[in-house]
Design a protein around this motif. Structure first.
Motif, mmCIF file in Angstrom:
data_model
loop_
_atom_site.group_PDB
_atom_site.id
_atom_site.type_symbol
_atom_site.label_atom_id
_atom_site.label_comp_id
_atom_site.label_asym_id
_atom_site.label_seq_id
_atom_site.Cartn_x
_atom_site.Cartn_y
_atom_site.Cartn_z
ATOM 1 N N ASP A 115 -6.718 3.786 -12.335
ATOM 2 C CA ASP A 115 -6.291 2.856 -11.290
ATOM 3 C C ASP A 115 -6.835 1.459 -11.522
ATOM 4 O OD1 ASP A 115 -8.937 3.042 -10.592
ATOM 5 O OD2 ASP A 115 -8.595 3.882 -8.605
ATOM 6 N N LYS A 168 -1.729 0.421 -6.376
ATOM 7 C CA LYS A 168 -1.826 0.538 -4.922
ATOM 8 C C LYS A 168 -2.982 1.450 -4.509
ATOM 9 C CE LYS A 168 3.125 0.082 -3.872
ATOM 10 N NZ LYS A 168 4.268 0.723 -3.207
ATOM 11 N N ARG A 169 -3.548 1.151 -3.349
ATOM 12 C CA ARG A 169 -4.472 2.109 -2.733
ATOM 13 C C ARG A 169 -3.667 3.317 -2.278
ATOM 14 N NH1 ARG A 169 -7.417 0.418 2.197
ATOM 15 N NH2 ARG A 169 -5.767 -1.085 2.564
ATOM 16 N N SER A 170 -4.120 4.504 -2.623
ATOM 17 C CA SER A 170 -3.403 5.702 -2.218
ATOM 18 C C SER A 170 -4.291 6.926 -2.389
ATOM 19 C CB SER A 170 -2.125 5.879 -3.050
ATOM 20 O OG SER A 170 -1.506 7.106 -2.735
ATOM 21 N N ARG A 194 -7.182 -6.575 -2.413
ATOM 22 C CA ARG A 194 -6.607 -5.879 -3.561
ATOM 23 C C ARG A 194 -5.190 -5.381 -3.278
ATOM 24 N NH1 ARG A 194 -7.973 0.206 -5.044
ATOM 25 N NH2 ARG A 194 -5.895 -0.147 -5.890
ATOM 26 N N ASP A 195 -4.820 -5.244 -1.986
ATOM 27 C CA ASP A 195 -3.487 -4.753 -1.667
ATOM 28 C C ASP A 195 -2.394 -5.707 -2.139
ATOM 29 O OD1 ASP A 195 -4.736 -3.448 1.432
ATOM 30 O OD2 ASP A 195 -4.361 -2.384 -0.439
ATOM 31 N N LEU A 236 -2.538 6.045 2.959
ATOM 32 C CA LEU A 236 -3.980 5.821 3.010
ATOM 33 C C LEU A 236 -4.767 7.018 3.519
ATOM 34 C CD1 LEU A 236 -4.086 2.177 4.396
ATOM 35 C CD2 LEU A 236 -3.962 2.971 2.034
ATOM 36 N N ARG A 281 0.849 -1.189 0.000
ATOM 37 C CA ARG A 281 0.000 0.000 0.000
ATOM 38 C C ARG A 281 0.875 1.226 0.000
ATOM 39 N NH1 ARG A 281 -2.962 -1.640 5.419
ATOM 40 N NH2 ARG A 281 -0.768 -1.723 5.898
#
Length: 575
Positions: free
Chosen positions: A396, A383-385, A357-358, A243, A240
């Motif tokens: 994304d 990545k989640r961001s 999903r990470d 966040l 990740r």
């Protein structure tokens, strides 16, 4: 490697380097590409800017086999480059070309200026400085878009020249970059370069087996400086990125504010992996303080801790962290097995809730797509961001997943992204994830699918604004069904493989959206009149029946509602 890779390299070079070339207006495309390739070789060797690399080009008549030369005083490195643009991606520079380059190198080292063109006039001062200075590294770069290796005669010519130049001291070395290496290098951004950290640990210790690891305490101020200097690059191997505001992050900030001296006790600390870790001789064997050099460092656990500390320092100053100490582990990957680093990353992420999903960031298909899309000029954020913002050149994982699911001619996938997209990440080794992310998923397919999806979505927003009541509900709840039907009408292969003419395809979308909405209205008013639309479009078996009927021979009803069709034609023209 294929002609597709050649095309991608050509596009990238012409976008990034060609605008800075001098005196190339009359050059043929192959000549421009050769110059761009020479400049890129200089950039790779020195890390200089695209403009500086382009200005280093000397390619032309009487260049004595040398296409670019550049001296970096900062890094004390002189680079001499020969480039060969190979259009078919298969052949190699001839031994004659390589021999000419080696002769040019020898003439340059010997300052035989009469053997060079006027383009070298402005280079000689820096070349003289490089040749007169101690500690300078001399690199001979042969870069080309062809076969994996040079021929035996070319290699022999290079080795003979190196033997001559390195007598009595080994000052010169040769680098040969082929098509694959050029492609991979272009796919990497400067921000992907490894980070080298110098850090001080107090009360440090080490574990030597089965893998070397150091542990101890690092000051909050030192971490804040790392974050200031490198930002998200610190978390390159993490699953990740940042966040934003989470419960955990807010608690970290509160500890910094109210009880900084207790931070060590309240925080889990951070874990860093690195290609190599070296302890300096300072402090000897004493364990109260140690200075470490950490190469290719990445914070694989503790990204939220470091980012919160960094942002806290930005707001309140470094002095606010004087009493903050953070537990840290530094794990060396130097002699570890291939997947050990990924295993460390997976096992260490426990502070913020991990979503399936990470772990997608480590999937080889995602890594491939990120690389291929970057070469095409697109940013694909896996990545989640909170830092990511979509635009014309970026999208994304979620948007790509929706687009590919709707492009796929299996309505069940579209229902799944509508109902619970998280199911795609439940098991990365089987469907539904593997149905859309697999070796047949190309960068072109993903880009086209995302562009078409965005266009359909824009039309749906417009249609939703125009319609009322049930019509609006069908659009809002049935958006994924409509998008899938439009993709089907356009043709999966047509969308996936369209290199040119995409604008024509986008122009068809407004009418296709109208047609699919009309079909859905007919079927729903007839068979599902009292159904709750929010649930209906998440019911796979019913959606399969509806979809199959829509793609059959059902004729759309005449729309008696003023739905702004004329305006939609204007929308198509605008697109």
């Amino acid at each position: 490697m294929s002609k597709i890779h050649i095309r991608q390299i050509s596009k990238k070079l012409q976008e990034e380097i060609a605008p800075f070339l001098k005196d190339s207006a009359k050059d043929k495309e192959s000549q421009i590409l050769s110059k761009c390739l020479a400049a890129f070789g200089i950039k790779l060797a020195t890390g200089c800017s695209n403009k500086a690399a382009a200005l280093s080009v000397t390619d032309g008549a009487d260049d004595n086999g040398i296409d670019a030369v550049y001296y970096s005083e900062d890094t004390k490195k002189l680079v001499v480059c020969q480039a060969k643009w190979v259009q078919d991606g298969k052949s190699e520079p001839s031994s004659g070309d390589v021999g000419k380059f080696m002769k040019g190198v020898r003439d340059l080292v010997n300052l035989e200026k009469s053997n060079f063109s006027d383009k070298f006039d402005e280079k000689w001062d820096s070349i003289n400085k490089a040749l007169d200075s101690f500690g300078v590294e001399y690199e001979l770069v042969t870069i080309y878009t062809g076969a994996p290796s040079l021929g035996v005669h070319s290699v022999g010519c290079i080795n003979e020249t190196l033997e001559m130049l390195n007598d009595p001291e080994p000052l010169f070395h040769s680098v040969v970059l082929n098509l694959g290496e050029v492609y991979n290098a272009l796919a990497k951004d400067v921000h992907d370069l490894p980070i080298k950290l110098q850090m001080t640990l107090t009360n440090w210790g080490k574990n030597e087996a089965p893998h070397m690891a150091y542990y101890g305490l690092i000051s909050g101020g030192e971490l804040a400086n790392f974050f200031k200097d490198y930002g998200p690059r610190l978390f390159a191997r993490n699953i990740r990125s940042l966040l934003g505001s989470t419960v955990v992050n807010e608690e970290i900030a509160q500890t910094l504010k109210k009880s900084p001296e207790y931070f060590y006790y309240f925080n889990n600390g951070i874990t860093i992996t690195a290609d190599t870790v070296k302890k300096s001789g300072a402090g000897g064997t004493k364990r109260d303080i140690g200075l470490f050099e950490v190469n290719a460092a990445s914070i694989v656990n503790g990204a939220q801790t470091v980012s919160t500390i960094g942002k806290y320092a930005e707001e309140f100053g470094l002095s606010s962290l004087d009493s903050v100490s953070v537990p840290v582990r530094i794990i060396s990957l130097e002699h570890s097995e291939e997947d050990f680093g990924n295993s460390v990353t997976r096992a260490n992420n426990t502070q913020n809730r991990i979503e399936g999903r990470d772990f997608v960031v480590h999937d080889k298909e995602q890594i491939r797509l990120v690389t291929e899309l970057k070469v095409e000029g697109y940013t694909y954020n896996v990545k989640r961001s909170i830092l990511f913002k979509a635009n014309d050149k970026s999208f994304d994982l979620i948007e790509a997943c929706i687009a590919l699911a709707c492009l796929h001619q299996d309505v069940g996938l579209a229902v799944q992204v509508k109902r619970e997209i998280g199911r795609f990440w439940a098991d990365l080794n089987k469907a539904p994830y593997k149905s859309i992310f697999n070796p047949t998923t190309t960068a072109l397919m993903v880009v086209n699918a995302v562009i078409v999806l965005r266009t359909i979505s824009e039309v749906l927003v417009y249609k939703e604004f125009q319609r009322k009541g049930e019509h609006c509900g069908i659009i809002a709840h049935g958006n994924r069904m409509i998008q899938t039907l439009v993709f089907n009408a356009l043709g999966r292969s047509r969308v996936a493989n369209c290199h040119t003419g995409l604008d024509d395809m986008l122009g068809e979308i407004p009418n296709l959206v109208d047609e699919q909405i009309n079909k859905l209205e007919l079927i729903i008013s007839r068979d599902y009149k009292n159904a709750f639309l929010g649930s209906l479009f998440k019911n796979q078996s019913k959606c399969e029946l509806i979809y199959n009927e829509c793609v059959g021979n059902i004729q759309p009803v005449v729309d008696t509602v003023d739905n702004g069709t004329d305006d939609l034609f204007a929308f198509a023209e605008k697109k």
